[in-house]
Design an enzyme around this catalytic site. Structure first.
Site, mmCIF file in Angstrom:
data_model
loop_
_atom_site.group_PDB
_atom_site.id
_atom_site.type_symbol
_atom_site.label_atom_id
_atom_site.label_comp_id
_atom_site.label_asym_id
_atom_site.label_seq_id
_atom_site.Cartn_x
_atom_site.Cartn_y
_atom_site.Cartn_z
ATOM 1 N N HIS A 68 -16.239 22.727 7.950
ATOM 2 C CA HIS A 68 -16.177 21.363 8.472
ATOM 3 C C HIS A 68 -15.878 21.407 9.963
ATOM 4 O O HIS A 68 -15.013 22.168 10.407
ATOM 5 C CB HIS A 68 -15.084 20.556 7.765
ATOM 6 C CG HIS A 68 -14.791 19.245 8.437
ATOM 7 N ND1 HIS A 68 -13.629 19.003 9.143
ATOM 8 C CD2 HIS A 68 -15.542 18.115 8.544
ATOM 9 C CE1 HIS A 68 -13.675 17.777 9.643
ATOM 10 N NE2 HIS A 68 -14.810 17.218 9.303
ATOM 11 N N SER A 69 -16.591 20.608 10.746
ATOM 12 C CA SER A 69 -16.316 20.433 12.166
ATOM 13 C C SER A 69 -16.308 21.782 12.903
ATOM 14 O O SER A 69 -17.276 22.529 12.835
ATOM 15 C CB SER A 69 -14.989 19.682 12.330
ATOM 16 O OG SER A 69 -14.765 19.317 13.672
ATOM 17 N N TYR A 70 -15.212 22.120 13.584
ATOM 18 C CA TYR A 70 -15.106 23.423 14.248
ATOM 19 C C TYR A 70 -15.297 24.565 13.255
ATOM 20 O O TYR A 70 -15.776 25.645 13.625
ATOM 21 C CB TYR A 70 -13.750 23.539 14.946
ATOM 22 C CG TYR A 70 -13.352 24.951 15.288
ATOM 23 C CD1 TYR A 70 -14.023 25.668 16.271
ATOM 24 C CD2 TYR A 70 -12.297 25.571 14.611
ATOM 25 C CE1 TYR A 70 -13.663 26.980 16.569
ATOM 26 C CE2 TYR A 70 -11.936 26.874 14.910
ATOM 27 C CZ TYR A 70 -12.620 27.580 15.888
ATOM 28 O OH TYR A 70 -12.263 28.872 16.177
#
Length: 229
Positions: A68-70
């Site tokens: 998720h995300s980074y």
């Protein structure tokens, strides 16, 4: 005969820890998967790679690697591990060679202006804007606790340039969060298309894996049920 991948490794993003994966992890475990949630420290890209690869090493067979995300930046390099057979990005950075999370954000900026550096080489989200800009579609008390318990991300992690994107050699899935204020949804769509990812879209804030755990688990299971080499 097609055989599913039974092992799933979940990698959290910036400003969060692995606890947000709990509903997804429980759903997967209820369906018989072996799940590992990486608790990487966000202190440097190298450290986050180390923790993620250790979790992959601990699995007893092929792995679906989820970020998720980074965490998408993390799995983009860690996904070259020989046990990884599929990648799943949830509102995440599917970076190409020479790109960083920072370069994607700067190319087409996110809506939020609440990301601020401190004097120690770390970045935070201003607490008063955390819910609206990061977690607008989860219960207010949960978003409030995430704000006060957030893990800062180091400048090193955020600006590290990827050298060998695993999505170029691994089948890839992507969940676009269409109401994301942290990564521009147009950038998410671009990265998904570029990676030739099987893509779904949900009307979600940046924390789509928390607000849409059933859809997230379904996408991961779709990847797990893809044919093994």
């Amino acid at each position: 005969m097609t055989q599913r991948i039974n092992n799933v490794v979940l990698v959290h993003g910036a400003f969060a820890d692995g606890s947000g994966w709990e509903p997804v992890a429980k759903s997967l475990m209820n369906d018989g998967y072996t799940v590992s949630v990486v608790q990487h420290p966000e202190t440097s890209y190298a450290e986050d790679q180390k923790y993620t690869k250790a979790a992959i090493d601990a699995m007893d067979g092929p792995v679906v690697l989820v970020g998720h995300s980074y965490g998408g930046s993390v799995i983009t390099e860690a996904g070259n591990h020989p046990k990884v057979r599929a990648l799943v990005y949830i509102a995440a950075f599917a970076l190409d060679e020479g790109e960083s999370c920072a370069s994607i954000e700067q190319a087409l900026p996110q809506t939020s202006k609440a990301f601020k550096p401190d004097g120690n080489g770390n970045w935070w989200i201003e607490q008063e804007h955390f819910a609206a800009d990061f977690a607008a579609d989860i219960p207010k008390d949960k978003a409030a606790f995430m704000a006060v318990s957030q893990m800062p991300i180091s400048t090193d992690a955020f600006t590290h340039q990827v050298t060998s994107p695993a999505w170029k050699t691994r089948p890839t899935w992507y969940m676009v969060a269409s109401a994301d204020r942290s990564i521009n949804p147009e950038q998410e769509r671009m990265m998904a298309k570029r990676a030739n990812a099987k893509t779904v879209e949900v009307n979600a804030s940046h924390v789509a894996y928390i607000s849409h755990p059933k859809e997230s688990a379904k996408l991961i299971e779709e990847a797990a049920n893809a044919a093994l080499d």
